[in-house]
Design a protein around this motif. Structure first.
Motif, PDB file in Angstrom:
ATOM      1  N   ILE A   1       0.814  -1.216   0.000  1.00 56.59           N
ATOM      2  CA  ILE A   1       0.000   0.000   0.000  1.00 56.59           C
ATOM      3  C   ILE A   1       0.847   1.266   0.000  1.00 56.59           C
ATOM      4  CG2 ILE A   1      -1.899  -1.159   1.196  1.00 56.59           C
ATOM      5  CD1 ILE A   1      -1.023   0.197   3.770  1.00 56.59           C
ATOM      6  N   THR A   2       2.175   1.122  -0.041  1.00 55.15           N
ATOM      7  CA  THR A   2       3.063   2.277   0.051  1.00 55.15           C
ATOM      8  C   THR A   2       4.090   2.236  -1.067  1.00 55.15           C
ATOM      9  OG1 THR A   2       2.865   2.075   2.457  1.00 55.15           O
ATOM     10  CG2 THR A   2       4.455   3.664   1.619  1.00 55.15           C
ATOM     11  N   ARG A   3       4.168   3.277  -1.843  1.00 55.60           N
ATOM     12  CA  ARG A   3       5.163   3.359  -2.903  1.00 55.60           C
ATOM     13  C   ARG A   3       6.561   3.591  -2.318  1.00 55.60           C
ATOM     14  NH1 ARG A   3       2.889   8.108  -6.489  1.00 55.60           N
ATOM     15  NH2 ARG A   3       2.841   8.997  -4.382  1.00 55.60           N
ATOM     16  N   ASN A   4       7.564   3.152  -3.052  1.00 54.44           N
ATOM     17  CA  ASN A   4       8.937   3.333  -2.592  1.00 54.44           C
ATOM     18  C   ASN A   4       9.276   4.799  -2.384  1.00 54.44           C
ATOM     19  OD1 ASN A   4       9.350   0.599  -2.678  1.00 54.44           O
ATOM     20  ND2 ASN A   4      10.425   0.594  -4.639  1.00 54.44           N
ATOM     21  N   GLU A   5       8.787   5.653  -3.288  1.00 55.40           N
ATOM     22  CA  GLU A   5       9.062   7.086  -3.159  1.00 55.40           C
ATOM     23  C   GLU A   5       8.467   7.651  -1.874  1.00 55.40           C
ATOM     24  OE1 GLU A   5       7.574   5.633  -5.652  1.00 55.40           O
ATOM     25  OE2 GLU A   5       8.999   5.719  -7.337  1.00 55.40           O
ATOM     26  N   ASP A   6       7.276   7.178  -1.526  1.00 52.73           N
ATOM     27  CA  ASP A   6       6.635   7.653  -0.299  1.00 52.73           C
ATOM     28  C   ASP A   6       7.406   7.196   0.936  1.00 52.73           C
ATOM     29  OD1 ASP A   6       4.672   8.828  -1.793  1.00 52.73           O
ATOM     30  OD2 ASP A   6       3.294   7.136  -1.654  1.00 52.73           O
ATOM     31  N   ILE A   7       7.939   5.976   0.887  1.00 56.16           N
ATOM     32  CA  ILE A   7       8.719   5.469   2.017  1.00 56.16           C
ATOM     33  C   ILE A   7       9.958   6.332   2.232  1.00 56.16           C
ATOM     34  CG2 ILE A   7      10.079   3.521   2.870  1.00 56.16           C
ATOM     35  CD1 ILE A   7       8.151   1.663   1.418  1.00 56.16           C
TER      36      ILE A   7
ATOM     37  N   SER B   1      21.833  20.635   1.035  1.00 57.24           N
ATOM     38  CA  SER B   1      20.377  20.638   1.186  1.00 57.24           C
ATOM     39  C   SER B   1      19.739  20.445  -0.182  1.00 57.24           C
ATOM     40  CB  SER B   1      19.896  21.953   1.813  1.00 57.24           C
ATOM     41  OG  SER B   1      20.258  23.052   0.990  1.00 57.24           O
ATOM     42  N   ARG B   2      18.508  19.995  -0.193  1.00 58.06           N
ATOM     43  CA  ARG B   2      17.848  19.708  -1.454  1.00 58.06           C
ATOM     44  C   ARG B   2      16.363  19.998  -1.329  1.00 58.06           C
ATOM     45  NH1 ARG B   2      18.617  14.684  -3.795  1.00 58.06           N
ATOM     46  NH2 ARG B   2      16.503  14.750  -4.594  1.00 58.06           N
ATOM     47  N   THR B   3      15.735  20.151  -2.464  1.00 62.49           N
ATOM     48  CA  THR B   3      14.285  20.326  -2.508  1.00 62.49           C
ATOM     49  C   THR B   3      13.650  19.014  -2.948  1.00 62.49           C
ATOM     50  OG1 THR B   3      14.408  21.131  -4.789  1.00 62.49           O
ATOM     51  CG2 THR B   3      14.472  22.774  -3.027  1.00 62.49           C
ATOM     52  N   TYR B   4      12.354  18.889  -2.727  1.00 58.51           N
ATOM     53  CA  TYR B   4      11.646  17.649  -3.030  1.00 58.51           C
ATOM     54  C   TYR B   4      10.384  17.957  -3.824  1.00 58.51           C
ATOM     55  CZ  TYR B   4      14.662  15.961   0.717  1.00 58.51           C
ATOM     56  OH  TYR B   4      15.743  15.662   1.497  1.00 58.51           O
ATOM     57  N   TYR B   5      10.191  17.183  -4.875  1.00 54.30           N
ATOM     58  CA  TYR B   5       8.974  17.318  -5.659  1.00 54.30           C
ATOM     59  C   TYR B   5       7.781  16.765  -4.894  1.00 54.30           C
ATOM     60  CZ  TYR B   5       5.496  16.419  -9.278  1.00 54.30           C
ATOM     61  OH  TYR B   5       4.331  16.372  -9.999  1.00 54.30           O
ATOM     62  N   LEU B   6       7.982  15.632  -4.253  1.00 55.18           N
ATOM     63  CA  LEU B   6       6.915  14.993  -3.497  1.00 55.18           C
ATOM     64  C   LEU B   6       6.768  15.664  -2.136  1.00 55.18           C
ATOM     65  CD1 LEU B   6       4.841  12.673  -3.265  1.00 55.18           C
ATOM     66  CD2 LEU B   6       6.691  11.243  -2.340  1.00 55.18           C
ATOM     67  N   GLN B   7       5.581  16.109  -1.836  1.00 53.72           N
ATOM     68  CA  GLN B   7       5.294  16.769  -0.571  1.00 53.72           C
ATOM     69  C   GLN B   7       4.266  15.946   0.209  1.00 53.72           C
ATOM     70  OE1 GLN B   7       6.921  19.466   0.540  1.00 53.72           O
ATOM     71  NE2 GLN B   7       8.134  19.471  -1.362  1.00 53.72           N
ATOM     72  N   LEU B   8       4.524  15.756   1.496  1.00 59.39           N
ATOM     73  CA  LEU B   8       3.622  14.981   2.351  1.00 59.39           C
ATOM     74  C   LEU B   8       2.886  15.911   3.299  1.00 59.39           C
ATOM     75  CD1 LEU B   8       5.936  11.972   3.305  1.00 59.39           C
ATOM     76  CD2 LEU B   8       4.334  12.138   1.402  1.00 59.39           C
ATOM     77  N   LYS B   9       1.632  15.581   3.542  1.00 60.31           N
ATOM     78  CA  LYS B   9       0.829  16.368   4.464  1.00 60.31           C
ATOM     79  C   LYS B   9      -0.156  15.454   5.166  1.00 60.31           C
ATOM     80  CE  LYS B   9      -2.272  20.340   4.818  1.00 60.31           C
ATOM     81  NZ  LYS B   9      -2.998  21.410   4.080  1.00 60.31           N
ATOM     82  N   MET B  10      -0.102  15.457   6.469  1.00 62.07           N
ATOM     83  CA  MET B  10      -1.026  14.648   7.253  1.00 62.07           C
ATOM     84  C   MET B  10      -2.342  15.407   7.423  1.00 62.07           C
ATOM     85  SD  MET B  10       1.552  13.026  10.126  1.00 62.07           S
ATOM     86  CE  MET B  10       0.352  11.806  10.628  1.00 62.07           C
ATOM     87  N   VAL B  11      -3.442  14.687   7.214  1.00 62.82           N
ATOM     88  CA  VAL B  11      -4.773  15.284   7.319  1.00 62.82           C
ATOM     89  C   VAL B  11      -5.540  14.623   8.451  1.00 62.82           C
ATOM     90  CG1 VAL B  11      -4.822  15.963   4.888  1.00 62.82           C
ATOM     91  CG2 VAL B  11      -5.629  13.693   5.551  1.00 62.82           C
ATOM     92  N   GLY B  12      -6.829  14.940   8.537  1.00 60.57           N
ATOM     93  CA  GLY B  12      -7.634  14.469   9.659  1.00 60.57           C
ATOM     94  C   GLY B  12      -7.666  12.961   9.814  1.00 60.57           C
ATOM     95  N   ARG B  13      -7.819  12.231   8.697  1.00 61.05           N
ATOM     96  CA  ARG B  13      -7.909  10.775   8.805  1.00 61.05           C
ATOM     97  C   ARG B  13      -6.629  10.165   9.372  1.00 61.05           C
ATOM     98  NH1 ARG B  13      -8.238  11.603   3.160  1.00 61.05           N
ATOM     99  NH2 ARG B  13      -6.245  11.359   2.092  1.00 61.05           N
ATOM    100  N   ASP B  14      -5.483  10.807   9.091  1.00 65.93           N
ATOM    101  CA  ASP B  14      -4.223  10.304   9.637  1.00 65.93           C
ATOM    102  C   ASP B  14      -4.206  10.412  11.158  1.00 65.93           C
ATOM    103  OD1 ASP B  14      -2.470   9.722   7.209  1.00 65.93           O
ATOM    104  OD2 ASP B  14      -3.088  11.770   6.793  1.00 65.93           O
TER     105      ASP B  14
END
Length: 253
Positions: A122-128, A217-230
């Motif tokens: 259920i989790t992509r490598n990029e997300d990990i 330091s580096r920037t990231y294309y993928l951004q994570l954000k925790m929402v209510g369900r989390d």
């Protein structure tokens, strides 16, 4: 679905969770199975994990590791039944307590393996990798973890390709007993090993050519954000963990 990758793209509640939440759920599961060796308790945790996999729609991946799960269960039960000490004779040199302990250990290991499988399904490598960075792990280490997760399917794909190529050239891999069949696959080890080394070398050159690690330091294309369900899932998971630990301390488990 790629036959060499575990991730299954679904639109389930577990897929939509932040990868950090999924990591926490996996960690909580690992802690839960070590709280008690009561087989009924461990079976309940296993069923809960399977229910989560069913809701996520990824239990189909269990077919890939069914032989591994069977061997883990068989070997664990046999060995612990023989070597764990008990007090109530059951048959031959086997005691009742030994069998119960062996079954509990087998369920514990199977639960951890299945939980890990569901997590990767259920989790992509990029997300990990991104989740590891967000919790403070250095990017280089996160990248190594992500690369390692990709390496296993790559080796499996290479092995399949080389096996098919050798079969087309007349290599017989199916005759003889189990030991002979293992020997039949030995000639495949060298080309698989060489192909893997070559791919790794190309990969390292690609990283160098793109300046991997050149900047602190580096920037990231993928951004994570925790929402209510989390936060709801985290609250439920931690609440369950506290409840089980309390039950264990009070002697109910």
């Amino acid at each position: 679905m790629d036959p060499y990758y575990l991730y299954i793209d679904r639109d389930s509640i577990f897929h939509r969770l932040d990868p950090r939440t999924k990591m926490l759920l996996l960690l909580v599961t690992f802690v839960l199975v070590f709280i008690s060796l009561n087989p009924l308790y461990l079976l309940a945790i296993l069923l809960l994990v399977l229910l989560a996999g069913y809701v996520a729609g990824v239990l189909v991946n269990l077919r890939r590791i069914r032989f591994v799960l069977f061997m883990i269960t068989l070997v664990t039960i046999v060995l612990w039944s023989l070597f764990q000490q008990g007090t109530t004779p059951l048959f031959w040199i086997i005691e009742r307590e030994s069998v119960v302990y062996a079954v509990s250990v087998a369920i514990r290991i199977d639960t951890m393996v299945i939980a890990g499988l569901i997590f990767l399904s259920i989790t992509r490598n990029e997300d990990i990798a991104m989740a590891l960075v967000r919790i403070g792990v250095p990017y280089r280490f996160a990248f190594v973890v992500s690369t390692a997760l990709r390496l296993v399917p790559t080796i499996a794909s290479t092995t399949t390709t080389i096996t098919q190529a050798q079969r087309s050239r007349g290599l017989d891999l199916d005759t003889g007993g189990p030991i002979q069949r293992i020997k039949n696959y030995i000639p495949l080890l060298i080309p698989v090993f060489i192909s893997t080394i070559r791919s790794t070398n190309i990969f390292s050159m690609a990283l160098e050519s793109k300046g991997f690690g050149a900047m602190p330091s580096r920037t990231y294309y993928l951004q994570l954000k925790m929402v209510g369900r989390d936060f709801v899932v985290i609250f439920i998971a931690l609440g369950l963990l506290v409840f089980i630990i309390s039950a264990r301390i009070l002697g109910y488990l």
